[in-house]
Design an enzyme around this catalytic site. Sequence first.
Site, PDB file in Angstrom:
ATOM      1  N   GLU A 154       0.818  -1.211   0.000  1.00  0.00           N
ATOM      2  CA  GLU A 154       0.000   0.000   0.000  1.00  0.00           C
ATOM      3  C   GLU A 154       0.855   1.266   0.000  1.00  0.00           C
ATOM      4  OE1 GLU A 154      -2.973   2.696  -0.012  1.00  0.00           O
ATOM      5  OE2 GLU A 154      -3.138   0.545  -0.383  1.00  0.00           O
ATOM      6  N   ASP A 155       1.938   1.267   0.785  1.00  0.00           N
ATOM      7  CA  ASP A 155       2.658   2.516   1.053  1.00  0.00           C
ATOM      8  C   ASP A 155       4.030   2.619   0.396  1.00  0.00           C
ATOM      9  OD1 ASP A 155       0.557   3.363   2.620  1.00  0.00           O
ATOM     10  OD2 ASP A 155       1.406   2.573   4.469  1.00  0.00           O
TER      11      ASP A 155
END
Length: 719
Positions: free
Chosen positions: A76-77
Amino acid sequence: MLRQFELIEAVKAYDPTADEALLNRAYVYAMKMHGSQLRASGDPYFAHPIQVAGILTDYKLDTATIVTALLHDVVEDTSATRDDIAGMFGEEVAVLVEGVTKLSRLELQAEHTRQAENLRKFILAISRDVRVLLVKLADRLHNMRTLQFVKPEKRERISRETLEVYAPLGRSIGIHSIASELEELAFTHLNPTAKTAIERRLEALKLEHGRAIDGVASEVERVLSEAGLKANVYGRQKTPYSIWRKLQRKSVGFSSLSDIYGFRVIVEAEDDCYRALGVIHREWPMVPERFKDFISTPKSNNYRSLHTTVVGPRGLRIEMQIRTEDMDRIAEDGVAAHWRYKNHSYGFDREAMEQGGGRDPLQNLRHLVQVIEHGEGGEDWVEHAKLEMYLDQVFVFTPKGQLVTLPRGGMPLDFAYAVHTEVGDTAVGVKVNGELKPMRTPLQNGDVVEIIRGSKREVPADWRSLTVTGRARSAIRRHIRTSEREEFIKLGRVALDQTLGRVDKTLTDVSLKPVLELLAVASDDDLFEGLGRGRLSPTTAAEILFPALKGRLKAGPEKQRIEGDKARLFVRGGGLTPGVTVHFGQCCTPVPGDRIVGILEPESGLTVHTIDCQTLAAFADDDSVWHDLQWTPQAETDAVAAARIRATIRNAPGVLGQVTTLIGEAGGNIINLSMAHRQQDFFDVDVDVEVEDAKHATMIMAALRANPSVDSVERARGE
């Protein structure tokens, strides 16, 4: 923050076969990928996944779960992809990380759709592998522990979601320890005033009874030892949030709660639980109707224990929970208690769980999957799912002796749909313990329930008010959706007509094609249905049709008062035929969210009452006057109603001012107040308060109950 070798040692302590190289690789990869990223607190971001992994080592979970915790944010990051994870850490870890990542991405969506979609995808993901939920719960727990660094508006949203979604899901698989901490942390941010008030009351009780309570554990141990039973007894204090929930659910004051202090009696074997119960009941008198046997009938999250309340040493009312060490571990850790080392490998031990009387830990979540399949989506689906997650239970039986577990307050239709959807769809009546009973009868522990079925699948729309489970409500809603469509189409057409009418425009000779294209709606009827259900705005549709009107279409008053000749706007169902006068009973002051019924009388028309109004007893023998009703969407979103709250308060200077201030702080508008039965110590006060719905009224009453000058609070339920 756990250092690399500390994390490895923590895992190896309970799983000597753990893949040390895999854990080391995941730890280093998480630190490298998150690099210089920072959290809101200013700490390095990689500290978060490491702490999440540390939380899961406390529950002795397998290596794949710990690795997933370390990697749960990298896709996600960071620039990492699912294929990268699969290549470096294996397909099992990649699937788990992908499940957690999807949920995190959903949290970035618009507030209106985010929670419904988050919960929907969440349930579908964790119904396949419970480890996704375990990682997400640990992730949420660490985020809640550091929530003070987040902006206030985001703090409130995250705390509310934690209370409404994550804590109940944790309880549904029995992880009481995480769920309880999540609740307390969320309560701290959502209602700090109430938490502080309850903590002060607990401190006062500790000063008053502390010495007596300290001696209870040793006294119980002595009595059991003399009877030949080895037991460890220790006390526990109810948490502020659990007290707050009880104040909301029960119409009692703080001082009337009997289980603020409880004691756990840990014995060696299941048979010893019942022996200890007998010894305790012989030594101290039992409080009637306070005994529950969750060993012979475990809760659906596999919780097992005996509960009893006795008038114990020094005259104190104390709650006893009697269980074995295994039962205690499962009560705290739920499904996580079943990970262990067996047959040269480490993982979930389903066989040991079943031998201990446990059930599939995902059973509750699969019920939610059925709600998804039957549901319509959006906020309606979320409410149905939440109903399934709150599990205050009763146990009833089919005529053949099959056990059916229902939430507290469950009725025959809930039972019917729990047995099978087909049984619910064809239900026309019920026998409880061999006697014909109304479908609105709440079921009690031990009832034998037989559903009388008809030949046709006809479920009246009003029967939704005769259910409390999300499963039953969503099935009924699916069944009647088609028949409702016409009604919503009419409502939507009228809403758009009225909106245009405010600027002397009409729908005559107007093509709705521009509206359909811009709002992505398939047909005119779909548009009107969306307007009628409140999913689409008539103002938006009107401004698309007539762009020159933008800004000129002012909405009417935000909230309409539920009263007088507007009654037909707010309720619908049986008995609402043309020409019949409809009005709300002043005896019980119904508000949206209350379960309601109508009583049809020749002189006065149809009177709307709450289902528990005491005046209904006068009509108990005449089924012909009863009509099942429900609130319209307009009542639930665009109306305010007056709820009559009855409180007994101390007769002292400033107390009435405290009460009115608390009501105002909770968002209630007082429109009438009267006092009665004024005595030297206490007096009664009836307060009519404008509220948005029954939940709002309950919140106001809970705030009043937390005040030490308020003895009791309840809704007026008829004379």
